[in-house]
Write a protein that holds these residues in place. Structure first.
Motif, PDB file in Angstrom:
ATOM      1  N   PRO A  64       0.946  -1.256  -0.098  1.00 41.12           N
ATOM      2  CA  PRO A  64      -0.173  -0.110  -0.132  1.00 41.12           C
ATOM      3  C   PRO A  64       0.736   1.278  -0.041  1.00 41.12           C
ATOM      4  CG  PRO A  64      -0.899  -1.651   1.525  1.00 41.12           C
ATOM      5  CD  PRO A  64       0.520  -2.288   1.161  1.00 41.12           C
ATOM      6  N   GLY A  65       0.395   2.182  -0.995  1.00 41.94           N
ATOM      7  CA  GLY A  65       1.282   3.226  -0.852  1.00 41.94           C
ATOM      8  C   GLY A  65       2.320   3.375  -1.917  1.00 41.94           C
ATOM      9  N   TYR A  66       2.767   2.311  -2.561  1.00 44.57           N
ATOM     10  CA  TYR A  66       4.025   2.242  -3.250  1.00 44.57           C
ATOM     11  C   TYR A  66       3.545   2.202  -4.784  1.00 44.57           C
ATOM     12  CZ  TYR A  66       7.304   1.312   0.264  1.00 44.57           C
ATOM     13  OH  TYR A  66       8.204   1.468   1.348  1.00 44.57           O
ATOM     14  N   LYS A  67       4.342   2.743  -5.523  1.00 45.32           N
ATOM     15  CA  LYS A  67       4.478   3.138  -6.925  1.00 45.32           C
ATOM     16  C   LYS A  67       5.369   2.325  -7.817  1.00 45.32           C
ATOM     17  CE  LYS A  67       4.560   7.384  -5.701  1.00 45.32           C
ATOM     18  NZ  LYS A  67       4.187   7.212  -4.293  1.00 45.32           N
ATOM     19  N   ASP A 105       6.041  12.831  -6.253  1.00 48.03           N
ATOM     20  CA  ASP A 105       6.803  12.348  -5.239  1.00 48.03           C
ATOM     21  C   ASP A 105       7.689  13.209  -4.552  1.00 48.03           C
ATOM     22  OD1 ASP A 105       8.985  12.847  -7.095  1.00 48.03           O
ATOM     23  OD2 ASP A 105       8.892  10.926  -8.019  1.00 48.03           O
ATOM     24  N   VAL A 114       0.057   2.929  -9.662  1.00 50.58           N
ATOM     25  CA  VAL A 114      -0.079   2.986  -8.182  1.00 50.58           C
ATOM     26  C   VAL A 114      -0.472   2.059  -7.542  1.00 50.58           C
ATOM     27  CG1 VAL A 114      -0.967   4.076  -6.080  1.00 50.58           C
ATOM     28  CG2 VAL A 114      -0.218   5.414  -7.866  1.00 50.58           C
ATOM     29  N   GLU A 144       7.887   4.840  -2.373  1.00 51.62           N
ATOM     30  CA  GLU A 144       6.781   5.397  -1.494  1.00 51.62           C
ATOM     31  C   GLU A 144       7.326   6.953  -1.158  1.00 51.62           C
ATOM     32  OE1 GLU A 144       4.363   4.564   2.500  1.00 51.62           O
ATOM     33  OE2 GLU A 144       6.604   4.356   2.516  1.00 51.62           O
ATOM     34  N   LYS A 145       8.158   6.929  -0.306  1.00 51.88           N
ATOM     35  CA  LYS A 145       8.878   8.394  -0.108  1.00 51.88           C
ATOM     36  C   LYS A 145      10.200   8.416  -0.770  1.00 51.88           C
ATOM     37  CE  LYS A 145       6.384   9.679   4.076  1.00 51.88           C
ATOM     38  NZ  LYS A 145       6.456  10.055   5.431  1.00 51.88           N
TER      39      LYS A 145
END
Length: 287
Positions: A64-67, A105, A114, A144-145
């Motif tokens: 979740p939250g990753y691309k 990002d 995503v 993510e970040k």
């Protein structure tokens, strides 16, 4: 009487087992998952195309939250690198990218997917009467970040002429692959009516006039050029006549590049994304 009932029960069980086996045979074949940090990858098969080409999907599912990134990742990011070297009975491969989305990002805007994606691949066998072994090694990044480089490996055996399998997941992503269209109006699809230089920016950018189909929409436009071309975020402005103007800044270009430049415009919209290829006469960058 008991013997007849027993035979009927056995027959029912045999029929049920055969039906279950047929249902299993009709389901798309898949490779085992290749597990990486914050992502996993596998191959899934679809029915053989009428042309004899095999249909395969590269499925990536992320935490979740990753691309992950498109073939042209935007300002930052790394496009996936495919290695099919271990495959057998393959004469050609066509990776068909579903329309991506733009996301922000830590450093700017990038382009990709995503959460999950299935990238369809069309496989042309050397000998369509023989099985195909698809072997993939994929280097890709999930972010993510911060971005994490990951690797995935998968292989899948494809029997020739298998047309009964079903793969709704692959087919749903095949439907998201942009349709190739020429410049000009197209009933029922988004369209680029005009492409020209935009003199309202310091270094000429690109200005598009877009037509929105009835009950449709245009959400974004992604631009690609040969080599080290880089383009900014698309700014969409609805016009009074129902058309949409798109302004796109040229962020970077190969040194000395000018003249007729072949460009690919991918329009994300409904009811169907489209891809238009055209040449635009772009002057040398101002010093």
């Amino acid at each position: 009487m008991n013997r007849i009932l027993s035979l009927l029960a056995l027959g029912h069980l045999a029929f049920g087992a055969a039906a279950h086996a047929q249902d299993m045979a009709n389901e798309a074949a898949t490779s085992p998952w290749s597990i990486a940090e914050h992502a996993k990858l596998r191959l899934i098969a679809g029915p053989t195309a009428p042309t004899g080409k095999q249909r395969v999907g590269v499925e990536i599912v992320m935490s979740p939250g990753y691309k992950t990134y498109w073939r042209s990742p935007g300002q930052f990011g790394v496009p996936p690198a495919f290695d099919w070297a271990g495959s057998t009975n393959i004469g050609g491969l066509d990776v068909r990218w579903p329309v991506p989305e733009r996301f922000q990002d830590s450093a700017g805007y990038s382009i990709g997917y995503v959460g999950e994606v299935v990238i369809p691949v069309s496989v042309q066998p050397v000998d369509p009467s023989r099985p195909v072994m698809v072997v993939l090694k994929l280097d890709y990044a999930v972010c993510e970040k911060i971005c994490v480089p990951v690797k995935g490996e998968a292989s899948l055996w494809l029997e020739p002429g298998v047309t009964t399998v079903v793969s709704p997941r692959l087919e749903s992503y095949e439907a998201r692959v942009p349709a190739p269209v020429k410049p000009g109006p197209h009933g029922g699809k988004p369209a680029i009516l005009e492409a020209k230089l935009d003199d309202t920016v310091v270094d000429p950018g690109i200005k598009l006039t877009l037509q929105v189909p009835q009950d449709g929409s245009i959400e974004d436009v992604f631009v690609e050029g040969p080599g080290m071309w880089s383009f900014g975020k698309t700014h969409l402005t609805p016009q009074a006549d129902g058309l949409i103007t798109a302004q796109i800044r040229i962020n970077d270009r190969p040194k000395g590049a000018s003249g007729p430049i072949p460009l690919i415009f991918t329009v994300r919209g409904t009811p169907k994304p489209v891809e238009t290829r055209l040449e635009l006469d772009i002057p040398t960058a101002k010093p």
